[in-house]
Every structure is written in structure tokens, then in C-alpha cells.
Design an enzyme around this catalytic site. Sequence first.
Site, PDB file in Angstrom:
ATOM      1  CG  ASP A 133      -2.312   0.542   0.938  1.00 48.06           C
ATOM      2  OD1 ASP A 133      -2.393   1.462   0.114  1.00 48.06           O
ATOM      3  OD2 ASP A 133      -3.293   0.103   1.563  1.00 48.06           O
ATOM      4  CG  ASP A 188      -9.525   1.967  -0.993  1.00 44.64           C
ATOM      5  OD1 ASP A 188      -8.494   2.064  -1.695  1.00 44.64           O
ATOM      6  OD2 ASP A 188      -9.502   1.747   0.225  1.00 44.64           O
TER       7      ASP A 188
END
Length: 397
Positions: free
Chosen positions: A129, A189
Site C-alpha cells: 500500500d 478504493d
Amino acid sequence: ANNGLAITPQMGWNTWNKYGCNVDEQLILDAAKAIASSGLKDLGYNYVIIDDCWQKNERESSKTLLADPTKFPRGIKPLVDDIHNLGLKAGIYSSAGTLTCGGHIASLGYEDIDAKTWAKWGIDYLKYDNCYNQGQSGTPKLSYDRYKAMGNALNKTGRPMLYSLCNWGEDGPWNFASTISNSWRISGDVYDNFNRPDPACPCTTYDCVLAGFRCSVMNIINKAVAVSQKARSGGWNDLDMLEVGNGGMNQEEYRVHYTIWAALKSPLILGNDVTNITNTTKEIIMNKEVIAVNQDSSFSPANRIWVKGDQQLFSGNLANNTQVVILLNAGDSAAKMTATWDDIWVYNLPNVDSSRSIEVRDLWKQKSLGNFSNHITLDVPAHGVRLLKFMDSATSS
Ligand code: GLA
């Protein structure tokens, strides 16, 4: 990444979309068993990926990462062994920052130590990430160097680990990540919604830098089309994990979600409760012919050919001179849509025989619609798709 992995887009299951931070050993083991016994494994869903919040918030004296002892009393290695014994592969998560997005210990500056630890645990896959990156982003080179450090560390371990970048499209990973990773996220997201605009996901194009989150399926599709051709075998655009089965969309909307993810060659990572799959969810995630589009050996992502109001046409090459064609109706009512052979093979003009009679197969229904020439007109449900396979090509060369 030169690790021989993700020859076709990776498939599997990840904890995040359904469970967020509420992960533990039992939940993951139950999911892995269900994947192995339900037929999902046989369809190709083989990576079981632990997302954020598995970590203990301090490193060992030797600086090694540790698992949260309450959630993972045996540690990670025995769980990975269990996953392997089910014939599956195991994935883990960290961030190229000082902390993960959930605020847990992450790997910036600890690349070699952490890669070695994961290799020792038998890990097969890293999702990496972008949170708390200490300002090491904003140019492709800054992002590249930060992600390459982990790519090098993974390669040094000698254990092939699929390297899945999650920097939400920042700095254009489709341009810098294809030589160092197996896939890269292209947007903020996903959330379980078809087309609701959300202030937290402000970008609708790449002329906008705040990737955000709560991005709808249509928002992600409209961004993905611009970079679809940057994908290739071993390095894929990741449209984010699947929401199918989580309840926020209707069946036709989930069909759009899965269809475009499959045809644009996104990784297909399930994000639902796999221990309790309804028949309607099975209909979407367990259709062999649809999965075959994603895993096709031409490795060729479909293109969006046109947009007319709420309607969009996609077309892409498949192996053996066949073609995938998608009629997408994002509108609120059902519509008739037409695609001509010249549309479908627009990149092959002028070598297109527009009168050519071609058998067309409906992949969701898994049945032939018969032969058509010149064009095809079909009913498409509201917020829906028709996913077609042209069994031959209209090009003469
Ligand atoms: C980021 C990622 C998500 C998920 C969370 C975990 O938001 O993009 O996919 O991994 O972090 O905290």
C-alpha cells in the site's frame, strides 16, 4: 517483475472489502477451507490474502515483524502452512510507508527484513500500500524508487512472491510499475455501489490527483478505459477487489462490475463472505466462460470503443481469432443497443468484412445466440451488460 508470476491476472480472495480490520486466524482458515471445497479453487481463485490489521504494533528486538498475538495466536507461518495444505497460496499486506492505512507498523526502510520474514513464513503474494509514505510520492521517480526497493527485496529472497502495488494510481503506476510489479491499483478504493458520485472519490479522470476512496464501479470503469492498454502478461491494471456478494448492488450491477473487471484483465480478487455464498453470487463469480475471458491466452485487455450517452461498447481480442464484445447500459432503464462489425473491429479497418456471418455466444447465459452479419442489436437491462463472444473474426488479414 521478472518473477514468472501473474502470466494471466491473479485470482483469489482478500479480507478487506467484507471484514476490514476484523481479521483473525479462524476467519481466514474458514475462508480458505470454503474456497477449497466450494469449487472456487478449481475455477482459479487460489490466493488467500490477509489485508491490513494482522500486525502487532511493535517489531521484535531483531526488527522482525510480528503478528497480533490475539488475532493470530500461532503466528502467521502455521496459518500459511494450513492454506498451502489446502492447495492454496497465501498473501499478506503492508505499506511502502511508516504505517499502513489502518495505522499499523509498515515496511518503508525495512524492505529487506520484511521480505525475508514473509519468505520464511512461506508467503506467496504481497499487497503493498501507499499510506504514510513520508512524502516520497508526487513524481513517478519517487514512487518508482520506493516501490522498487520492495521489489528488489522480494526478488532477493529467492521465493517467488506476486507483487501487487496499491498506490491508487498515484504518479501513473501503469507507466513506471510494469517492470517492477505484477499489478498496480489504478484508482482510489472501490465501494459497493454502482454509480453514486461521492466527495471522497473526487477524480473522474487522471487530470486529478486525489485518488480518494468510496469510488463507484462506474467511476472506476470510466478511469480504467484510459489506461487499459498499459496492461500486459505479468503486469496488470488492478481495478480493485470485487464487491460481488456484499449486498450494495443488484444482480445486473454486479454483472457489470465483474464483466468489465474480467475483460480489462483486472485481477479477480473476491471480497465477499465465501463461507456463505448465495446462488445469485455464485452465478456471477463462478461462470467458467466469463472467467475464461479474464484468463485468455491472448492477454489482451478490451478497449472501450465508444460512449453514446449512457451506453458504452467494449471490444477486445481473444485467442483463436475470437473476440469479446460488451454492450454496457449504465442508464436507469433497459435499452436496445446496436454494435456494428465496423465498431467492433474498428482498429482493424479497412480489413473488415462487414457482411461476414459470425456466431455470437452469450457468455453469461452460456449459450449461442445464433449467427449475425454486419451488426447485432440486443436488449440490455438497466445498469446492465451483455457479454458476448464472437466465435470468429470479421477481419480478412
Ligand atoms: C487502503 C487500500 C485498501 C485496503 C486498506 C487497508 O485503503 O487501498 O485496499 O488495503 O488500505 O487499510
